[in-house]
Design an enzyme around this catalytic site. Structure first.
Site, PDB file in Angstrom:
ATOM      1  N   ASP A  18      -2.151   0.707  15.103  1.00 16.31           N
ATOM      2  CA  ASP A  18      -3.011   1.772  15.593  1.00 16.31           C
ATOM      3  C   ASP A  18      -3.758   2.400  14.419  1.00 16.31           C
ATOM      4  O   ASP A  18      -3.301   2.378  13.287  1.00 16.31           O
ATOM      5  CB  ASP A  18      -2.331   2.706  16.598  1.00 16.31           C
ATOM      6  CG  ASP A  18      -1.329   3.645  16.011  1.00 16.31           C
ATOM      7  OD1 ASP A  18      -1.541   4.071  14.886  1.00 16.31           O
ATOM      8  OD2 ASP A  18      -0.353   3.964  16.709  1.00 16.31           O
ATOM      9  N   SER A 255       0.619   7.081   4.158  1.00 15.36           N
ATOM     10  CA  SER A 255       0.895   5.837   4.868  1.00 15.36           C
ATOM     11  C   SER A 255       1.605   6.136   6.177  1.00 15.36           C
ATOM     12  O   SER A 255       2.279   7.146   6.313  1.00 15.36           O
ATOM     13  CB  SER A 255       1.771   4.925   4.012  1.00 15.36           C
ATOM     14  OG  SER A 255       3.097   5.421   4.027  1.00 15.36           O
ATOM     15  N   LYS A 256       1.414   5.229   7.132  1.00 13.46           N
ATOM     16  CA  LYS A 256       1.975   5.446   8.465  1.00 13.46           C
ATOM     17  C   LYS A 256       3.504   5.461   8.439  1.00 13.46           C
ATOM     18  O   LYS A 256       4.134   6.051   9.284  1.00 13.46           O
ATOM     19  CB  LYS A 256       1.479   4.361   9.420  1.00 13.46           C
ATOM     20  CG  LYS A 256       0.007   4.541   9.781  1.00 13.46           C
ATOM     21  CD  LYS A 256      -0.356   3.702  10.984  1.00 13.46           C
ATOM     22  CE  LYS A 256      -1.397   2.674  10.594  1.00 13.46           C
ATOM     23  NZ  LYS A 256      -1.636   1.669  11.614  1.00 13.46           N
ATOM     24  N   ARG A 257       4.062   4.757   7.456  1.00 15.62           N
ATOM     25  CA  ARG A 257       5.521   4.720   7.368  1.00 15.62           C
ATOM     26  C   ARG A 257       6.082   6.086   6.985  1.00 15.62           C
ATOM     27  O   ARG A 257       7.106   6.518   7.464  1.00 15.62           O
ATOM     28  CB  ARG A 257       5.959   3.675   6.341  1.00 15.62           C
ATOM     29  CG  ARG A 257       6.877   2.622   6.916  1.00 15.62           C
ATOM     30  CD  ARG A 257       7.225   1.535   5.901  1.00 15.62           C
ATOM     31  NE  ARG A 257       6.186   1.247   4.943  1.00 15.62           N
ATOM     32  CZ  ARG A 257       6.248   1.594   3.650  1.00 15.62           C
ATOM     33  NH1 ARG A 257       7.302   2.242   3.182  1.00 15.62           N
ATOM     34  NH2 ARG A 257       5.275   1.278   2.831  1.00 15.62           N
TER      35      ARG A 257
END
Ligand code: GLU
Length: 493
Positions: A18, A255-257
Protein backbone atom coordinates in the site's frame (compact mmCIF):
# COMPACT_ATOMS: atom_id res chain seq x y z
CA UNK A 1 17.85 24.90 -16.15
CA UNK A 2 15.48 23.94 -18.94
CA UNK A 3 13.10 26.54 -20.27
CA UNK A 4 10.26 26.26 -17.81
CA UNK A 5 7.42 26.77 -20.28
CA UNK A 6 7.92 23.23 -21.55
CA UNK A 7 8.44 21.76 -18.10
CA UNK A 8 7.35 18.14 -17.74
CA UNK A 9 7.50 16.36 -14.41
CA UNK A 10 6.44 12.98 -13.18
CA UNK A 11 6.01 10.89 -10.10
CA UNK A 12 6.95 7.27 -10.63
CA UNK A 13 5.82 5.03 -7.77
CA UNK A 14 6.39 1.29 -7.72
CA UNK A 15 3.24 -0.68 -6.87
CA UNK A 16 4.85 -2.81 -4.19
CA UNK A 17 2.35 -2.57 -1.35
CA UNK A 18 0.00 0.00 0.00
CA UNK A 19 1.29 3.42 -0.98
CA UNK A 20 4.10 5.05 0.98
CA UNK A 21 3.62 8.58 2.29
CA UNK A 22 6.78 9.49 0.36
CA UNK A 23 4.88 8.95 -2.90
CA UNK A 24 2.47 11.75 -1.98
CA UNK A 25 5.35 13.96 -0.84
CA UNK A 26 7.14 13.50 -4.19
CA UNK A 27 3.92 13.94 -6.16
CA UNK A 28 3.26 17.20 -4.30
CA UNK A 29 6.61 18.77 -5.16
CA UNK A 30 6.58 17.55 -8.76
CA UNK A 31 3.08 18.86 -9.21
CA UNK A 32 3.86 22.19 -7.53
CA UNK A 33 6.70 22.92 -9.91
CA UNK A 34 4.77 21.68 -12.95
CA UNK A 35 1.95 24.09 -12.07
CA UNK A 36 4.32 26.93 -11.27
CA UNK A 37 6.03 26.50 -14.63
CA UNK A 38 2.80 26.02 -16.54
CA UNK A 39 4.00 22.54 -17.53
CA UNK A 40 2.64 19.02 -17.26
CA UNK A 41 2.65 16.42 -14.52
CA UNK A 42 2.52 12.70 -15.31
CA UNK A 43 2.01 9.61 -13.18
CA UNK A 44 4.04 6.61 -14.27
CA UNK A 45 3.75 3.19 -12.68
CA UNK A 46 7.15 1.53 -12.33
CA UNK A 47 6.16 -2.11 -12.06
CA UNK A 48 9.25 -3.87 -13.38
CA UNK A 49 10.07 -5.52 -10.06
CA UNK A 50 7.78 -8.52 -10.43
CA UNK A 51 8.84 -10.11 -7.15
CA UNK A 52 7.56 -7.14 -5.17
CA UNK A 53 4.55 -6.34 -7.36
CA UNK A 54 1.18 -6.14 -5.54
CA UNK A 55 -2.02 -6.36 -7.50
CA UNK A 56 -4.12 -3.77 -5.61
CA UNK A 57 -1.31 -1.29 -5.04
CA UNK A 58 -1.81 0.70 -8.23
CA UNK A 59 -5.47 1.39 -7.49
CA UNK A 60 -4.55 2.52 -3.98
CA UNK A 61 -1.95 4.89 -5.44
CA UNK A 62 -4.56 6.43 -7.75
CA UNK A 63 -7.15 6.77 -5.00
CA UNK A 64 -4.91 8.19 -2.33
CA UNK A 65 -3.22 10.75 -4.61
CA UNK A 66 -6.63 11.84 -5.91
CA UNK A 67 -7.93 12.07 -2.35
CA UNK A 68 -5.07 14.49 -1.68
CA UNK A 69 -6.01 16.50 -4.74
CA UNK A 70 -2.69 15.73 -6.45
CA UNK A 71 -4.14 15.13 -9.90
CA UNK A 72 -2.01 14.19 -12.90
CA UNK A 73 -2.37 15.33 -16.48
CA UNK A 74 -1.15 12.04 -17.93
CA UNK A 75 -1.12 8.55 -16.50
CA UNK A 76 -2.16 4.92 -16.91
CA UNK A 77 -5.79 5.66 -16.07
CA UNK A 78 -6.17 8.95 -17.96
CA UNK A 79 -3.90 8.26 -20.94
CA UNK A 80 -1.77 10.92 -22.61
CA UNK A 81 0.54 11.51 -25.56
CA UNK A 82 3.25 9.18 -24.22
CA UNK A 83 1.10 6.18 -23.29
CA UNK A 84 1.43 3.54 -22.04
CA UNK A 85 2.38 4.88 -18.60
CA UNK A 86 2.88 1.47 -17.01
CA UNK A 87 6.39 0.09 -17.50
CA UNK A 88 5.23 -3.52 -17.78
CA UNK A 89 3.36 -2.45 -20.93
CA UNK A 90 6.49 -0.88 -22.41
CA UNK A 91 8.82 -3.89 -22.42
CA UNK A 92 9.52 -3.74 -26.18
CA UNK A 93 10.55 -0.11 -25.73
CA UNK A 94 13.59 -0.96 -23.63
CA UNK A 95 15.07 -3.87 -25.57
CA UNK A 96 16.51 -1.95 -28.60
CA UNK A 97 18.33 0.42 -26.27
CA UNK A 98 19.92 -2.50 -24.49
CA UNK A 99 20.99 -4.01 -27.81
CA UNK A 100 22.53 -0.71 -28.80
CA UNK A 101 24.46 -0.37 -25.55
CA UNK A 102 25.83 -3.90 -25.99
CA UNK A 103 26.76 -3.30 -29.63
CA UNK A 104 28.59 -0.11 -28.72
CA UNK A 105 30.53 -1.72 -25.89
CA UNK A 106 28.78 0.07 -23.03
CA UNK A 107 27.04 -3.02 -21.72
CA UNK A 108 27.72 -6.76 -21.61
CA UNK A 109 26.00 -10.06 -20.89
CA UNK A 110 26.61 -11.68 -17.56
CA UNK A 111 25.83 -15.35 -16.98
CA UNK A 112 26.90 -15.55 -13.36
CA UNK A 113 24.39 -17.47 -11.31
CA UNK A 114 22.79 -15.78 -8.28
CA UNK A 115 24.69 -18.26 -6.15
CA UNK A 116 28.08 -17.24 -7.58
CA UNK A 117 27.24 -13.59 -7.00
CA UNK A 118 26.27 -14.31 -3.41
CA UNK A 119 29.55 -16.17 -2.84
CA UNK A 120 31.48 -13.30 -4.42
CA UNK A 121 29.81 -10.82 -2.06
CA UNK A 122 30.56 -13.02 0.94
CA UNK A 123 34.21 -13.36 -0.02
CA UNK A 124 34.51 -9.60 -0.56
CA UNK A 125 32.91 -8.89 2.78
CA UNK A 126 35.28 -11.31 4.56
CA UNK A 127 38.46 -10.05 2.91
CA UNK A 128 37.37 -6.44 3.55
CA UNK A 129 38.81 -5.48 0.17
CA UNK A 130 38.11 -2.00 -1.06
CA UNK A 131 36.89 -3.14 -4.46
CA UNK A 132 33.44 -4.54 -4.02
CA UNK A 133 30.85 -5.14 -6.68
CA UNK A 134 30.83 -7.40 -9.67
CA UNK A 135 34.26 -8.78 -10.65
CA UNK A 136 33.58 -8.72 -14.41
CA UNK A 137 34.17 -12.43 -14.87
CA UNK A 138 31.85 -12.48 -17.91
CA UNK A 139 33.22 -9.37 -19.57
CA UNK A 140 34.55 -10.16 -23.06
CA UNK A 141 33.40 -13.79 -22.99
CA UNK A 142 31.03 -15.55 -25.33
CA UNK A 143 28.28 -17.69 -23.92
CA UNK A 144 30.16 -20.89 -24.71
CA UNK A 145 33.37 -19.68 -23.10
CA UNK A 146 31.50 -18.71 -19.96
CA UNK A 147 29.50 -21.95 -19.87
CA UNK A 148 32.71 -23.92 -19.26
CA UNK A 149 33.32 -22.11 -15.96
CA UNK A 150 31.52 -22.74 -12.67
CA UNK A 151 28.59 -20.61 -11.46
CA UNK A 152 26.99 -20.41 -14.90
CA UNK A 153 23.35 -19.60 -15.41
CA UNK A 154 21.61 -20.13 -18.74
CA UNK A 155 19.62 -16.90 -18.60
CA UNK A 156 21.97 -13.93 -18.63
CA UNK A 157 21.48 -10.43 -17.33
CA UNK A 158 22.95 -7.34 -19.03
CA UNK A 159 25.30 -5.07 -17.11
CA UNK A 160 26.59 -1.55 -17.68
CA UNK A 161 30.34 -1.32 -18.20
CA UNK A 162 31.13 1.56 -15.88
CA UNK A 163 34.24 3.35 -17.23
CA UNK A 164 37.09 4.30 -14.92
CA UNK A 165 36.49 7.96 -15.61
CA UNK A 166 32.73 7.86 -15.03
CA UNK A 167 31.63 11.33 -13.92
CA UNK A 168 30.60 11.20 -10.29
CA UNK A 169 29.62 14.81 -9.74
CA UNK A 170 26.39 16.26 -11.01
CA UNK A 171 24.42 19.40 -10.51
CA UNK A 172 21.27 19.20 -8.41
CA UNK A 173 18.60 21.87 -8.57
CA UNK A 174 18.18 21.86 -4.78
CA UNK A 175 21.67 20.95 -3.60
CA UNK A 176 24.05 22.43 -6.16
CA UNK A 177 27.09 20.25 -7.00
CA UNK A 178 26.63 16.76 -5.57
CA UNK A 179 29.23 14.01 -5.48
CA UNK A 180 28.13 10.38 -5.54
CA UNK A 181 30.13 7.18 -4.98
CA UNK A 182 31.51 5.22 -7.92
CA UNK A 183 28.87 2.79 -9.18
CA UNK A 184 29.15 -0.94 -9.70
CA UNK A 185 28.53 -2.57 -13.11
CA UNK A 186 24.80 -2.12 -12.67
CA UNK A 187 22.39 -4.70 -14.10
CA UNK A 188 20.09 -3.01 -16.59
CA UNK A 189 18.25 -6.02 -18.00
CA UNK A 190 17.24 -8.84 -15.69
CA UNK A 191 17.18 -12.57 -16.41
CA UNK A 192 13.37 -12.42 -16.69
CA UNK A 193 13.69 -9.98 -19.60
CA UNK A 194 12.45 -7.01 -17.56
CA UNK A 195 14.59 -3.89 -17.40
CA UNK A 196 15.77 -2.75 -14.00
CA UNK A 197 14.63 0.59 -12.62
CA UNK A 198 17.88 2.25 -13.76
CA UNK A 199 17.40 1.55 -17.43
CA UNK A 200 13.64 1.96 -17.50
CA UNK A 201 13.70 5.27 -15.64
CA UNK A 202 16.19 6.80 -18.09
CA UNK A 203 14.46 5.49 -21.22
CA UNK A 204 11.03 6.56 -20.03
CA UNK A 205 12.05 9.93 -18.68
CA UNK A 206 13.69 10.62 -22.03
CA UNK A 207 10.86 9.32 -24.21
CA UNK A 208 8.26 11.08 -22.10
CA UNK A 209 10.13 14.36 -22.41
CA UNK A 210 10.69 14.75 -18.66
CA UNK A 211 12.61 17.96 -18.00
CA UNK A 212 12.93 17.71 -14.20
CA UNK A 213 13.47 14.50 -12.29
CA UNK A 214 12.28 15.26 -8.76
CA UNK A 215 12.72 12.29 -6.46
CA UNK A 216 13.97 11.18 -3.04
CA UNK A 217 17.57 11.66 -1.96
CA UNK A 218 18.04 7.89 -1.82
CA UNK A 219 18.51 8.09 -5.62
CA UNK A 220 21.51 10.42 -5.46
CA UNK A 221 23.90 7.47 -5.55
CA UNK A 222 22.19 6.15 -8.72
CA UNK A 223 22.34 9.40 -10.61
CA UNK A 224 25.87 8.89 -12.08
CA UNK A 225 24.63 5.65 -13.67
CA UNK A 226 21.64 7.42 -15.09
CA UNK A 227 23.78 10.23 -16.47
CA UNK A 228 26.06 7.68 -18.18
CA UNK A 229 23.06 6.06 -19.82
CA UNK A 230 21.81 9.42 -21.08
CA UNK A 231 25.22 10.16 -22.58
CA UNK A 232 25.68 6.77 -24.18
CA UNK A 233 22.26 6.98 -25.74
CA UNK A 234 22.96 10.51 -26.97
CA UNK A 235 20.15 12.13 -25.00
CA UNK A 236 19.89 15.41 -23.08
CA UNK A 237 20.24 14.99 -19.35
CA UNK A 238 17.22 16.34 -17.42
CA UNK A 239 17.54 18.55 -14.35
CA UNK A 240 17.70 16.56 -11.11
CA UNK A 241 16.19 17.62 -7.80
CA UNK A 242 16.67 15.24 -4.88
CA UNK A 243 14.22 15.89 -2.08
CA UNK A 244 15.23 15.31 1.55
CA UNK A 245 13.83 12.06 2.91
CA UNK A 246 11.15 12.11 5.56
CA UNK A 247 12.57 10.90 8.86
CA UNK A 248 11.34 9.42 12.12
CA UNK A 249 12.00 11.28 15.38
CA UNK A 250 15.19 9.20 15.75
CA UNK A 251 16.30 10.48 12.31
CA UNK A 252 15.97 7.08 10.66
CA UNK A 253 14.29 6.91 7.26
CA UNK A 254 10.55 6.65 7.65
CA UNK A 255 9.48 3.10 6.88
CA UNK A 256 6.24 1.16 6.99
CA UNK A 257 7.81 -1.41 9.28
CA UNK A 258 8.67 1.15 11.95
CA UNK A 259 6.04 3.83 11.60
CA UNK A 260 2.34 3.37 10.83
CA UNK A 261 2.32 6.90 9.41
CA UNK A 262 4.59 5.76 6.58
CA UNK A 263 1.43 4.26 5.04
CA UNK A 264 -0.38 6.90 3.07
CA UNK A 265 -3.74 5.23 3.75
CA UNK A 266 -3.17 5.56 7.50
CA UNK A 267 -3.92 9.28 7.36
CA UNK A 268 -7.26 8.75 5.72
CA UNK A 269 -8.15 5.92 8.06
CA UNK A 270 -7.38 8.14 11.04
CA UNK A 271 -9.52 10.98 9.77
CA UNK A 272 -6.98 13.56 8.69
CA UNK A 273 -8.22 16.02 6.11
CA UNK A 274 -6.45 15.72 2.77
CA UNK A 275 -5.76 19.46 2.67
CA UNK A 276 -4.10 19.29 6.11
CA UNK A 277 -1.90 16.36 5.07
CA UNK A 278 -0.99 18.13 1.83
CA UNK A 279 -0.05 21.25 3.80
CA UNK A 280 1.93 19.13 6.26
CA UNK A 281 3.94 17.33 3.54
CA UNK A 282 4.64 20.70 1.98
CA UNK A 283 6.05 22.06 5.26
CA UNK A 284 8.26 18.97 5.61
CA UNK A 285 10.15 19.83 2.45
CA UNK A 286 9.52 23.54 2.38
CA UNK A 287 9.76 25.15 5.78
CA UNK A 288 8.17 28.54 6.30
CA UNK A 289 8.18 31.33 8.83
CA UNK A 290 6.29 30.73 12.02
CA UNK A 291 2.74 31.91 11.78
CA UNK A 292 2.52 31.25 8.05
CA UNK A 293 2.17 27.47 8.21
CA UNK A 294 -1.37 27.25 6.88
CA UNK A 295 -1.16 27.77 3.13
CA UNK A 296 -3.32 26.63 0.28
CA UNK A 297 -1.85 24.65 -2.59
CA UNK A 298 -2.35 27.68 -4.85
CA UNK A 299 -0.30 29.89 -2.51
CA UNK A 300 2.40 27.25 -2.30
CA UNK A 301 2.61 27.02 -6.09
CA UNK A 302 2.62 30.76 -6.44
CA UNK A 303 5.69 31.30 -4.29
CA UNK A 304 7.45 28.06 -5.21
CA UNK A 305 11.22 28.22 -5.57
CA UNK A 306 13.66 25.32 -5.54
CA UNK A 307 16.09 27.32 -3.44
CA UNK A 308 13.63 27.24 -0.54
CA UNK A 309 13.48 23.45 -0.42
CA UNK A 310 14.99 21.94 2.69
CA UNK A 311 18.10 19.80 2.24
CA UNK A 312 18.13 18.25 5.70
CA UNK A 313 15.85 15.28 6.36
CA UNK A 314 12.69 16.74 7.89
CA UNK A 315 11.45 15.00 11.02
CA UNK A 316 7.96 13.67 10.68
CA UNK A 317 6.23 15.46 13.52
CA UNK A 318 2.66 14.23 13.90
CA UNK A 319 1.93 16.88 16.54
CA UNK A 320 2.32 19.46 13.84
CA UNK A 321 -0.04 17.53 11.60
CA UNK A 322 -2.59 17.34 14.43
CA UNK A 323 -2.33 21.07 14.85
CA UNK A 324 -2.79 21.68 11.13
CA UNK A 325 -5.70 19.28 10.95
CA UNK A 326 -7.43 21.14 13.78
CA UNK A 327 -6.85 24.43 12.00
CA UNK A 328 -8.38 23.08 8.78
CA UNK A 329 -11.31 21.57 10.66
CA UNK A 330 -12.09 24.91 12.30
CA UNK A 331 -11.96 26.62 8.95
CA UNK A 332 -14.76 24.39 7.60
CA UNK A 333 -18.36 25.55 7.78
CA UNK A 334 -20.51 23.52 10.19
CA UNK A 335 -22.30 21.77 7.34
CA UNK A 336 -19.04 20.98 5.57
CA UNK A 337 -17.64 19.51 8.75
CA UNK A 338 -20.70 17.29 9.17
CA UNK A 339 -20.35 16.18 5.55
CA UNK A 340 -16.65 15.40 6.01
CA UNK A 341 -17.35 13.39 9.14
CA UNK A 342 -20.06 11.44 7.35
CA UNK A 343 -17.75 10.76 4.40
CA UNK A 344 -15.09 9.57 6.83
CA UNK A 345 -17.51 7.26 8.64
CA UNK A 346 -18.48 5.70 5.33
CA UNK A 347 -14.85 5.33 4.24
CA UNK A 348 -14.01 3.67 7.55
CA UNK A 349 -17.01 1.37 7.16
CA UNK A 350 -18.51 2.62 10.45
CA UNK A 351 -21.57 3.88 8.63
CA UNK A 352 -23.04 1.77 5.87
CA UNK A 353 -25.51 2.83 3.21
CA UNK A 354 -28.56 2.87 5.48
CA UNK A 355 -27.85 5.49 8.13
CA UNK A 356 -30.97 6.48 10.10
CA UNK A 357 -32.05 10.04 9.30
CA UNK A 358 -31.93 10.81 13.02
CA UNK A 359 -28.21 10.04 13.13
CA UNK A 360 -27.53 12.32 10.21
CA UNK A 361 -29.50 15.09 11.85
CA UNK A 362 -27.61 14.67 15.14
CA UNK A 363 -24.33 14.77 13.27
CA UNK A 364 -25.41 18.00 11.56
CA UNK A 365 -26.38 19.60 14.86
CA UNK A 366 -23.47 18.07 16.78
CA UNK A 367 -20.67 19.03 14.39
CA UNK A 368 -20.56 22.69 15.51
CA UNK A 369 -20.34 21.81 19.20
CA UNK A 370 -17.38 19.44 18.77
CA UNK A 371 -15.58 21.52 16.17
CA UNK A 372 -13.48 23.57 18.58
CA UNK A 373 -11.71 20.56 20.10
CA UNK A 374 -11.71 18.10 17.22
CA UNK A 375 -8.26 16.95 16.07
CA UNK A 376 -9.14 14.15 13.65
CA UNK A 377 -12.45 13.11 12.11
CA UNK A 378 -12.36 9.70 13.76
CA UNK A 379 -12.83 11.38 17.14
CA UNK A 380 -16.24 12.71 16.13
CA UNK A 381 -18.29 9.61 16.74
CA UNK A 382 -16.95 8.90 20.25
CA UNK A 383 -17.57 12.54 21.16
CA UNK A 384 -21.15 12.40 19.88
CA UNK A 385 -21.89 8.87 21.05
CA UNK A 386 -24.20 9.98 23.89
CA UNK A 387 -26.31 11.96 21.42
CA UNK A 388 -26.55 9.17 18.87
CA UNK A 389 -27.37 6.42 21.37
CA UNK A 390 -31.06 5.94 22.05
CA UNK A 391 -32.01 6.28 25.70
CA UNK A 392 -32.44 2.57 26.43
CA UNK A 393 -28.99 1.78 25.08
CA UNK A 394 -27.48 4.76 26.85
CA UNK A 395 -29.04 3.82 30.19
CA UNK A 396 -27.90 0.21 29.85
CA UNK A 397 -24.39 1.67 29.94
CA UNK A 398 -24.73 2.37 33.68
CA UNK A 399 -24.50 -1.40 34.13
CA UNK A 400 -22.17 -2.40 31.35
CA UNK A 401 -19.86 0.52 30.61
CA UNK A 402 -16.79 0.81 32.79
CA UNK A 403 -16.08 4.47 32.03
CA UNK A 404 -19.70 5.50 32.72
CA UNK A 405 -19.61 3.71 36.05
CA UNK A 406 -16.39 5.46 36.88
CA UNK A 407 -17.88 8.88 36.03
CA UNK A 408 -20.84 8.15 38.29
CA UNK A 409 -18.55 6.93 41.07
CA UNK A 410 -16.65 10.22 40.98
CA UNK A 411 -19.70 12.34 41.84
CA UNK A 412 -20.06 13.98 45.27
CA UNK A 413 -22.74 13.00 47.76
CA UNK A 414 -24.79 16.09 46.98
CA UNK A 415 -25.33 14.89 43.37
CA UNK A 416 -28.77 13.53 44.28
CA UNK A 417 -29.90 16.89 45.55
CA UNK A 418 -28.43 18.66 42.49
CA UNK A 419 -30.23 16.36 40.10
CA UNK A 420 -33.51 16.77 41.92
CA UNK A 421 -33.20 20.53 41.66
CA UNK A 422 -32.26 20.29 37.98
CA UNK A 423 -35.23 18.08 37.15
CA UNK A 424 -37.61 20.43 38.99
CA UNK A 425 -36.27 23.48 37.20
CA UNK A 426 -36.18 21.89 33.75
CA UNK A 427 -39.60 20.25 33.87
CA UNK A 428 -41.25 23.63 33.51
CA UNK A 429 -38.86 25.17 31.00
CA UNK A 430 -40.80 26.53 28.06
CA UNK A 431 -38.07 27.11 25.46
CA UNK A 432 -35.67 24.17 25.25
CA UNK A 433 -32.58 25.87 23.88
CA UNK A 434 -28.97 26.26 25.02
CA UNK A 435 -29.34 29.81 26.41
CA UNK A 436 -32.51 29.03 28.31
CA UNK A 437 -30.98 25.82 29.68
CA UNK A 438 -27.91 27.69 30.83
CA UNK A 439 -29.94 30.40 32.53
CA UNK A 440 -32.32 27.99 34.23
CA UNK A 441 -29.64 25.65 35.54
CA UNK A 442 -27.46 28.53 36.63
CA UNK A 443 -30.35 29.93 38.64
CA UNK A 444 -31.45 26.61 40.11
CA UNK A 445 -28.06 25.07 40.91
CA UNK A 446 -25.39 27.75 41.20
CA UNK A 447 -27.58 30.43 42.74
CA UNK A 448 -30.28 28.25 44.27
CA UNK A 449 -28.01 25.70 45.92
CA UNK A 450 -25.06 28.07 46.32
CA UNK A 451 -22.70 25.73 44.48
CA UNK A 452 -19.63 26.46 42.40
CA UNK A 453 -20.47 25.90 38.70
CA UNK A 454 -18.06 22.94 38.65
CA UNK A 455 -20.07 21.09 41.32
CA UNK A 456 -23.41 22.34 40.09
CA UNK A 457 -23.10 21.08 36.53
CA UNK A 458 -21.01 17.91 36.96
CA UNK A 459 -23.94 15.67 38.03
CA UNK A 460 -26.06 16.98 35.16
CA UNK A 461 -23.23 16.39 32.68
CA UNK A 462 -22.62 12.86 33.94
CA UNK A 463 -26.34 12.04 33.85
CA UNK A 464 -26.85 13.32 30.33
CA UNK A 465 -23.56 12.42 28.63
CA UNK A 466 -22.25 9.54 30.75
CA UNK A 467 -18.93 11.29 31.18
CA UNK A 468 -17.24 14.05 33.14
CA UNK A 469 -15.79 15.48 29.93
CA UNK A 470 -18.13 16.21 27.06
CA UNK A 471 -18.93 18.75 24.39
CA UNK A 472 -20.52 21.95 25.78
CA UNK A 473 -23.29 20.86 28.15
CA UNK A 474 -26.16 23.20 27.34
CA UNK A 475 -25.73 22.82 23.57
CA UNK A 476 -25.61 19.07 24.04
CA UNK A 477 -28.81 19.11 26.10
CA UNK A 478 -30.51 21.28 23.51
CA UNK A 479 -29.72 18.73 20.80
CA UNK A 480 -30.67 15.77 22.95
CA UNK A 481 -34.11 17.24 23.71
CA UNK A 482 -36.29 17.59 26.76
CA UNK A 483 -37.61 14.02 27.03
CA UNK A 484 -34.24 12.33 26.78
CA UNK A 485 -32.57 14.78 29.15
CA UNK A 486 -35.22 14.39 31.82
CA UNK A 487 -35.28 10.63 31.42
CA UNK A 488 -31.50 10.41 31.78
CA UNK A 489 -31.48 12.74 34.79
CA UNK A 490 -34.19 10.73 36.55
CA UNK A 491 -32.47 7.48 35.71
CA UNK A 492 -29.20 8.53 37.31
CA UNK A 493 -31.06 9.85 40.31
N1 GLU B 1 10.11 3.87 -8.85
C1 GLU B 1 10.97 4.70 -8.08
C2 GLU B 1 10.46 4.76 -6.65
O1 GLU B 1 9.40 4.25 -6.38
C3 GLU B 1 10.99 6.09 -8.68
C4 GLU B 1 12.20 6.88 -8.40
C5 GLU B 1 12.27 8.06 -9.35
O2 GLU B 1 11.43 8.95 -9.21
O3 GLU B 1 13.12 8.08 -10.22
O4 GLU B 1 11.10 5.26 -5.77
Amino acid sequence: MTDSTGARLRVAPSPTGDPHVGTAYMALFNLAYARKAGGKFALRIEDTDRARFREDSEQQIFESLRWLGLDWDEGPDVGGPYAPYRQSERLETYRPHVERLIAEGHAYYCWCSPQRLAELRDAQAKSKQADTGYDRLCLGMTRDERAKLPGFSDTPVVRMLIPDDAPLTFSDVIRGAVKAPRPDDQVILKADGFPTYHLAVVVDDHLMGITHVVRGEEWISSTPKHILLYRWLGWDVPAFAHMPLLRNQDKSKISKRKNPAARLLWFRERGYLPEALRNFLQLMGYPCEEGHEVTSFAEFVDGFEWSKVNTVGPVFDLKKLDWLNGAYIRALSDDELAARIEEHLRYAGTWGEAVPARHREILRQGAPIIKERLVTLDEALPKLGFLLADDDDFLAGWESDESMREARGGLRDDAVQVIDAAVDALAGLADWNADALHETLQAALVDGLALKPKFAFAPVRVAVTGSRVSPPLFESMAILGRDSCLRRLRALR
